[in-house]
Design an enzyme around this catalytic site. Structure first.
Site, PDB file in Angstrom:
ATOM      1  N   SER A   1       7.585   2.359  -0.388  1.00 41.28           N
ATOM      2  CA  SER A   1       8.091   0.996  -0.210  1.00 41.28           C
ATOM      3  C   SER A   1       8.443   0.373  -1.558  1.00 41.28           C
ATOM      4  O   SER A   1       9.404  -0.387  -1.664  1.00 41.28           O
ATOM      5  CB  SER A   1       7.056   0.111   0.498  1.00 41.28           C
TER       6      SER A   1
ATOM      7  N   VAL B   1       0.830  -1.199   0.000  1.00 44.19           N
ATOM      8  CA  VAL B   1       0.000   0.000   0.000  1.00 44.19           C
ATOM      9  C   VAL B   1       0.871   1.258   0.000  1.00 44.19           C
ATOM     10  O   VAL B   1       0.398   2.347  -0.303  1.00 44.19           O
ATOM     11  CB  VAL B   1      -0.959   0.017   1.213  1.00 44.19           C
ATOM     12  N   SER B   2       2.153   1.089   0.296  1.00 40.21           N
ATOM     13  CA  SER B   2       3.088   2.210   0.394  1.00 40.21           C
ATOM     14  C   SER B   2       3.869   2.391  -0.902  1.00 40.21           C
ATOM     15  O   SER B   2       4.664   1.522  -1.284  1.00 40.21           O
ATOM     16  CB  SER B   2       4.067   1.957   1.553  1.00 40.21           C
ATOM     17  N   PRO B   3       3.698   3.525  -1.596  1.00 38.69           N
ATOM     18  CA  PRO B   3       4.453   3.745  -2.841  1.00 38.69           C
ATOM     19  C   PRO B   3       5.954   3.906  -2.595  1.00 38.69           C
ATOM     20  O   PRO B   3       6.771   3.492  -3.412  1.00 38.69           O
ATOM     21  CB  PRO B   3       3.848   5.035  -3.405  1.00 38.69           C
TER      22      PRO B   3
END
Length: 228
Positions: free
Chosen positions: A18, A14-16
């Protein structure tokens, strides 16, 4: 040759940011003398456990993040594009089902983290490039098949992802990240001389390289590499 330095990468699809950290660490896996260990984790649990607030919930941070990701996409050569409704994708739908699925892939995987890498990348593509869902079983199935899993494997993994075993494993990974001091992702933990060194974010690679005795060659150490 000296023994490889163990590096753990804690992340959530969900984390760009990341995704950026993930691709860089995967590229450097064969450039630096390291053993990369992928650690699928639940960012929602990190936020709750650390008391942090996601940048998307702070108006000015959210506006900055949108512009920042466009620049970073080009710099890192990662095809990032914000979902049409980022709030819904990140906070209403979230990623718990997706990260349980990735955890199940890792649990059943053979020969290292190759399948985990492919499945994680496909899930990032869905949410952060194709503006598609990553929460429904059909969405996870499509990502798994695109990543090279068979239909029967995907069905088995979907069933496994709902088991208490996998739920507990994801909770354990999340707690491990919190124990290292996590407050967001990506989180990179380098094990040096028996001690963990924590690096947060996708802009600490030059410092990380210095600390582990390696050389930072930019986001594309192998320039001829094709686009993702």
């Amino acid at each position: 040759m000296t023994s490889k330095k163990v590096i753990e990468l804690f992340y959530d699809v969900v984390s760009p940011y990341s995704w950026l950290g993930f691709e860089v660490m995967c590229r450097y896996r064969t450039v630096w003398n390291i053993e990369l260990k992928l650690r699928p984790t639940f960012l929602g649990g990190i936020m709750q456990g650390s008391g942090n607030k996601p940048p998307g919930l702070v108006p000015n941070k959210f506006l900055y993040m949108t512009k920042d990701l466009n620049r970073l996409s080009e710099y890192f050569n990662v095809p990032l594009r914000s979902p049409s409704d980022p709030f819904e994708a990140m906070f209403q739908k979230g990623s718990l089902n997706a990260m349980r699925f990735v955890t199940a892939v890792q649990e059943k995987g053979k020969g290292g983290d190759e399948q985990v890498e492919r499945v994680s990348r496909e899930l990032w593509r869905r949410i952060w490039y194709e503006d598609k869902d990553i929460t429904e079983p059909a969405s996870l199935s499509e990502a798994g098949i695109k990543a090279g899993l068979s239909d029967s494997e995907v069905k088995e993994l979907l069933k496994l992802s709902n088991s208490q075993e996998i739920k507990n494993k994801l909770k354990s990974s999340t707690q491990n990240a919190l124990d290292y001091g996590a407050f967001g992702f990506p989180l990179v933990v380098c094990h040096l001389n028996g001690k963990p060194e924590m690096f947060f974010g996708s802009d600490r690679f030059e410092l990380m390289a210095h600390c582990i005795g390696e050389k930072w060659l930019g986001p594309l150490p192998d320039k001829p590499a094709a686009k993702l």
